[in-house]
Design a protein around this motif. Structure first.
Motif, PDB file in Angstrom:
ATOM      1  N   VAL B  60      42.986  42.836  42.675  1.00 35.95           N
ATOM      2  CA  VAL B  60      43.216  42.009  43.861  1.00 35.95           C
ATOM      3  C   VAL B  60      44.017  42.801  44.888  1.00 35.95           C
ATOM      4  N   VAL B  61      43.689  42.597  46.138  1.00 36.46           N
ATOM      5  CA  VAL B  61      44.321  43.346  47.228  1.00 36.46           C
ATOM      6  C   VAL B  61      44.827  42.360  48.268  1.00 36.46           C
ATOM      7  N   SER B  62      46.041  42.558  48.733  1.00 34.74           N
ATOM      8  CA  SER B  62      46.506  41.761  49.855  1.00 34.74           C
ATOM      9  C   SER B  62      47.065  42.676  50.929  1.00 34.74           C
ATOM     10  N   ILE B  63      46.897  42.252  52.155  1.00 35.80           N
ATOM     11  CA  ILE B  63      47.312  43.075  53.296  1.00 35.80           C
ATOM     12  C   ILE B  63      48.186  42.216  54.185  1.00 35.80           C
ATOM     13  N   LEU B  76      47.234  37.400  39.778  1.00 34.91           N
ATOM     14  CA  LEU B  76      47.414  38.060  38.473  1.00 34.91           C
ATOM     15  C   LEU B  76      47.628  37.018  37.374  1.00 34.91           C
ATOM     16  N   ALA B  77      48.377  35.962  37.715  1.00 34.36           N
ATOM     17  CA  ALA B  77      48.627  34.913  36.721  1.00 34.36           C
ATOM     18  C   ALA B  77      47.345  34.170  36.378  1.00 34.36           C
ATOM     19  N   MET B  78      46.458  34.042  37.344  1.00 35.22           N
ATOM     20  CA  MET B  78      45.178  33.381  37.065  1.00 35.22           C
ATOM     21  C   MET B  78      44.318  34.227  36.131  1.00 35.22           C
ATOM     22  N   ALA B 192      47.519  28.348  37.488  1.00 40.63           N
ATOM     23  CA  ALA B 192      48.254  29.504  36.973  1.00 40.63           C
ATOM     24  C   ALA B 192      49.290  28.933  36.005  1.00 40.63           C
ATOM     25  N   SER B 193      49.070  29.125  34.716  1.00 39.33           N
ATOM     26  CA  SER B 193      49.961  28.507  33.735  1.00 39.33           C
ATOM     27  C   SER B 193      51.268  29.282  33.619  1.00 39.33           C
ATOM     28  N   LEU B 194      52.295  28.593  33.139  1.00 41.24           N
ATOM     29  CA  LEU B 194      53.608  29.226  33.025  1.00 41.24           C
ATOM     30  C   LEU B 194      53.583  30.476  32.132  1.00 41.24           C
ATOM     31  N   PRO B 195      52.956  30.412  30.941  1.00 40.46           N
ATOM     32  CA  PRO B 195      52.906  31.645  30.132  1.00 40.46           C
ATOM     33  C   PRO B 195      52.206  32.781  30.874  1.00 40.46           C
ATOM     34  N   ASN B 196      51.141  32.447  31.611  1.00 43.19           N
ATOM     35  CA  ASN B 196      50.423  33.506  32.325  1.00 43.19           C
ATOM     36  C   ASN B 196      51.205  34.033  33.521  1.00 43.19           C
ATOM     37  N   ILE B 197      51.997  33.152  34.155  1.00 47.35           N
ATOM     38  CA  ILE B 197      52.847  33.628  35.254  1.00 47.35           C
ATOM     39  C   ILE B 197      53.884  34.592  34.705  1.00 47.35           C
ATOM     40  N   MET B 198      54.414  34.273  33.527  1.00 46.58           N
ATOM     41  CA  MET B 198      55.390  35.181  32.897  1.00 46.58           C
ATOM     42  C   MET B 198      54.744  36.535  32.596  1.00 46.58           C
ATOM     43  N   LYS B 199      53.535  36.471  32.047  1.00 45.17           N
ATOM     44  CA  LYS B 199      52.867  37.729  31.704  1.00 45.17           C
ATOM     45  C   LYS B 199      52.494  38.518  32.955  1.00 45.17           C
ATOM     46  N   ALA B 200      52.164  37.780  34.032  1.00 43.17           N
ATOM     47  CA  ALA B 200      51.735  38.444  35.269  1.00 43.17           C
ATOM     48  C   ALA B 200      52.845  39.296  35.863  1.00 43.17           C
ATOM     49  N   ARG B 202      54.495  41.365  34.433  1.00 50.88           N
ATOM     50  CA  ARG B 202      54.430  42.724  33.870  1.00 50.88           C
ATOM     51  C   ARG B 202      53.142  43.452  34.243  1.00 50.88           C
ATOM     52  N   LYS B 203      52.234  42.768  34.954  1.00 52.07           N
ATOM     53  CA  LYS B 203      50.993  43.456  35.348  1.00 52.07           C
ATOM     54  C   LYS B 203      51.276  44.398  36.524  1.00 52.07           C
TER      55      LYS B 203
END
Lengths: 551, 255
Positions: B60-63, B76-78, B192-200, B202-203
């Protein structure tokens, strides 16, 4: 039983307001290795924060002594302080020298607490606090200790995607169990988990019932010619008169913005009263209209305020956690301030938890916090003014106001109030009297320039709720709204709700209560004022609710 | 196949947009910002393709401003794998025009070599609906806009796309690599779930600037004025049908 992932922390904090954020910062200051998670139901930190606010910086001075060099959004020092008694078209200015010294606003700042909290969150994150906005804490997790007593060991946060009947929907996320050695509840006034805890552990026993007000606020961008940065004005009198206690605030903040608000004490008796419409008509007072003409309302919101003061603070600790800030109720009513106490309470709770964790304790009661809160700066601040609110309630505006003033002067000069400690006795729900004992109040129609209808204004809170979820305003008995509330009290929820959530509609020629929960601004007034205490405010899905800007 | 998804940080769809007093644009100070809803749909579609085994990696890219990292974290969390943040402005009020965005994306695409770009059909802030098309032209790739379904044929390097067109649907095949811009009905993005937000957290997130990529983001368009829609006048309640007809005829003069 739903399977959930679980994570353990030293301290779990529910709510990203001034008290929760201060606790998080203090924990990390004391020991950077303490693991701290903070969960916030608003879509971002600050999204659900609504406060006046004139900030007494004493809390911040204690927490972050160098805050003045940290580019904090606390820039507008109070320069001029007015107190007006209003009649419908006139005003009388009370001389500042008549005001007890503790009412003095010298050295205080006009702030947006929403922005202050955003800034506090940055400080906390820099110290390593894990902050997750958009995550509502929907449940407390209990476990029995060795003696068989329930203690709080954590919360469930981040449950998403329930169907309206409460069953899991197609994109259901069960959320997570966040476990902590201590759980801090810093949900603000009438937090849903705090309410559960106060009942479960009978924390209010031996204390007066909590009392509340409803604060409504608009942000206006005014004509620069009318703007006087640093000026604050408080008013009492018209339009409430003797119908209810309360008054207004008008704060000239930065960037030509004026924070204009109206507070109605929720112990009013007349069910026809509409705090929202009182606020709207207040803006037509010549003094106020003069200021707002040519300006533009840019935001709207509402939030209940705790007003019980010293005698209403419940026991603030329970096995495994503590109540912080206005979950305990730390507003100083005559000073119209609570943010400093919220921050000091967070700091005190953090210090108690730090000592306990260092000593290898967990899941017990943080007695040191209870002691510090009552005997430290917070207790001192509230104890001095503890009779003002009950005097106002008991004697009404015209006799209560000077009596409160005399009591505060006495306390200022002699160190303790004249009247000892006066009790509140009734809850705000019990204060409501049957509708047939009062004439209905005819409120003027909003003109769309200075005053607005409820739904137009609600759009300016930017509130939203996922429609397919269960209604978060739970009725214990669905027959009561019509059978009792409508029959006896003309269903006051139609009027006290500042967001137009409650409506009586006709269905098959029968009246029916319709709950438009999507409009809810999370003020909690219904949970407080419903005369039958039939409404239970539960948290909706995280990220829902208002999206306040610089409230 | 690698999929690249551009995401934009825009004013939240719940917020009532307000014009700045000087008319230069919408006031974004203290305003809640979030991921452009169409871009969120694009991220979801990319994740579904990956879950079906048709994509290997999602970038994913943001500008924009530095805070755009928030919407990248959401993506990333998604389920996106990594993120690239191109800092091209330091003031949230500075909108990067579609051509500059397309040029920056072209540079990123030259480095990343994705087989497919899935983008939102437009951003809800300026409603330009141009970046996908311009990017396609700059790269010489095929394009399929206003997509409501997307099926990938990896063996033949073809994407079959249903397009939402006026009054109906159109199905086309485009050759990969391609730019697909998505419409509202394509899917319903996941939470975007809480566990995935936590993991995101570190991405990986790579940070670049527009200058690093050699793209000049100076605006080519000048905004003359921005105005709010006129306030709606209060209505009246009529008592009968004949009164309504009378008023429509004689006051509103519409019948």
């Amino acid at each position: 039983m739903i399977e959930r992932e679980s994570m353990s922390y030293d301290v779990v904090i529910v709510g990203g307001g001034p008290s929760g954020l201060s606790a998080a910062i203090r924990l990390k200051q004391l020991d950077p290795d303490t693991s701290v998670i903070l969960l916030e139901k608003g879509s971002e930190i600050g999204a659900h924060i609504l406060s006046g606010a004139v900030l007494d910086p004493s809390g911040l001075d204690a927490l972050l002594p160098t805050w003045r060099d940290m580019d904090a959004p606390i820039k507008t020092e109070v320069k001029e302080d007015n107190f007006l008694m209003l009649t419908e078209t006139g005003k009388t200015k009370l001389p500042n020298m008549a005001m007890p010294a503790l009412m003095n606003n010298h050295g205080n700042y006009i702030v947006s607490m929403g922005n202050v909290c955003r800034w506090l969150a940055e400080q906390a994150e820099e110290l390593g606090v894990e902050i997750f906005p958009g995550m509502a804490c929907s449940e407390l997790v209990y476990e029995k200790d060795d003696a068989g007593i329930d203690r709080v060991v954590g919360v469930v946060a981040g449950e998403f995607g329930l169907n309206s009947d409460g069953t899991p929907g197609p994109s259901y996320e069960p959320g997570m169990e966040l476990r902590g050695k201590y759980v801090f509840l810093s949900e603000g006034v009438r937090g849903s988990l705090s309410k559960e805890i106060i009942q479960k552990y009978a924390l209010s026993e031996g204390h007066e019932p909590q009392k509340f007000g409803l604060g409504l606020k608009e942000i206006w961008e005014v004509d620069p010619a009318n703007h006087q940065e640093g000026t604050i004005t408080h008013t009492m009198g018209w339009p409430l008169g003797n119908n209810a206690g309360g008054g207004s605030f008008i704060y000239h903040a930065e960037n030509n913005q004026v924070f204009i608000g109206f507070v109605v004490h929720l112990n009013y008796a007349n069910p026809h009263l509409s705090p929202y419409e009182e606020f709207q008509r207040f803006k037509h007072h010549p003094e106020v209209a003069k200021l707002l003409t040519g300006g533009k309302r840019v935001a709207y919101g509402a939030r209940a305020i705790s007003e019980g003061g010293y005698q209403s603070i419940p026991k603030v600790v329970f096995p495994g956690g503590a109540l912080l800030g206005c979950s305990a109720g730390l507003v100083n009513v005559p000073r119209i301030k609570g943010n400093h106490n919220a921050m000091l309470s967070g700091k005190a709770a953090a210090e108690a938890a730090f000592e306990a964790i260092k000593a290898g304790r967990e899941g017990d009661e943080l007695a040191a916090y209870e002691t510090e809160l009552r005997s430290g700066p917070v207790g001192k601040d509230l104890k001095m003014v503890r009779n003002v609110k009950p005097l106002w309630s008991k004697y009404g505006l015209w006799r209560g106001l000077p009596l409160g003033g005399i009591d505060m002067w006495w306390a200022t000069l002699l160190g303790k109030p004249l009247f000892g400690t006066i009790r509140h006795i009734k809850t705000d729900a019990e204060s409501l009297e049957p509708a047939d004992q009062f004439e209905p109040i005819q409120y003027p129609k909003p003109d769309g320039v200075l005053s607005f209808d409820r739904l137009t204004n609600v759009a300016f809170s930017a509130t939203n709720h996922e429609e397919s979820q269960p209604c978060h305003l739970r009725l214990k008995d669905t027959a009561v709204p019509i059978r009792v509330n409508l029959a006896t009290y003309a269903e006051p929820a139609q009027r006290y709700c500042p967001a137009g959530v409650y409506e009586i509609v006709e269905q098959n020629n029968e009246p029916k209560l319709q709950i438009n929960f999507q409009n809810c601004v999370h003020c909690k007034t219904c949970d407080i004022k419903d005369p039958t205490q039939n409404i239970d405010w539960k948290t909706p899905q995280g990220g829902d609710g208002p999206n306040y800007p610089n409230m | 196949m690698k999929i690249l998804v551009p995401v934009k940080r825009v004013i939240d769809y719940n917020v009532k947009a307000r014009v700045k007093s000087d008319g230069s644009g919408v006031d974004l100070a203290n305003v809640k910002m979030s991921i452009n809803p169409f871009d969120e749909i694009a991220v979801e579609e990319a994740i579904r393709l990956k879950e079906k085994g048709q994509a290997s990696e999602i970038v994913v890219v943001s500008i924009g401003v530095k805070q755009a990292q928030d919407v990248l974290r959401t993506a990333l969390a998604m389920g996106a794998d990594r993120a690239i943040l191109v800092i091209a402005a330091d003031d949230v009020h500075q909108d990067i025009e579609p051509l500059a965005v397309a040029k920056i994306l072209k540079k990123v695409i030259e480095d990343e070599a994705p087989g497919l770009v899935i983008a939102g059909k437009q951003a809800i802030d300026n409603d330009m609906n141009a970046t996908g098309q311009m990017l396609s032209a700059l790269l010489g790739w095929s394009q399929a806009t206003f997509a409501s379904t997307l099926d990938i044929d990896n063996d033949n390097d073809i994407a079959r796309v249903t397009r939402e067109i006026d009054g109906g649907l159109q199905t086309i095949d485009v050759k990969l690599p391609s730019i697909v811009t998505v419409d509202l009905r394509m899917n319903e993005p996941r939470f975007a779930s809480l566990p995935n937000i936590m993991k995101a957290k570190r991405k990986p997130m790579e940070e670049k600037t527009a200058a690093d990529l050699g793209v000049d983001v100076t605006p080519r368009l000048s905004i003359i004025t921005t105005a709010e829609p006129p306030a709606r006048e209060a209505g009246i309640i009529v008592n009968s049908v004949s009164e309504l007809v009378e008023k429509l005829k004689n006051e509103a003069e519409v019948i």
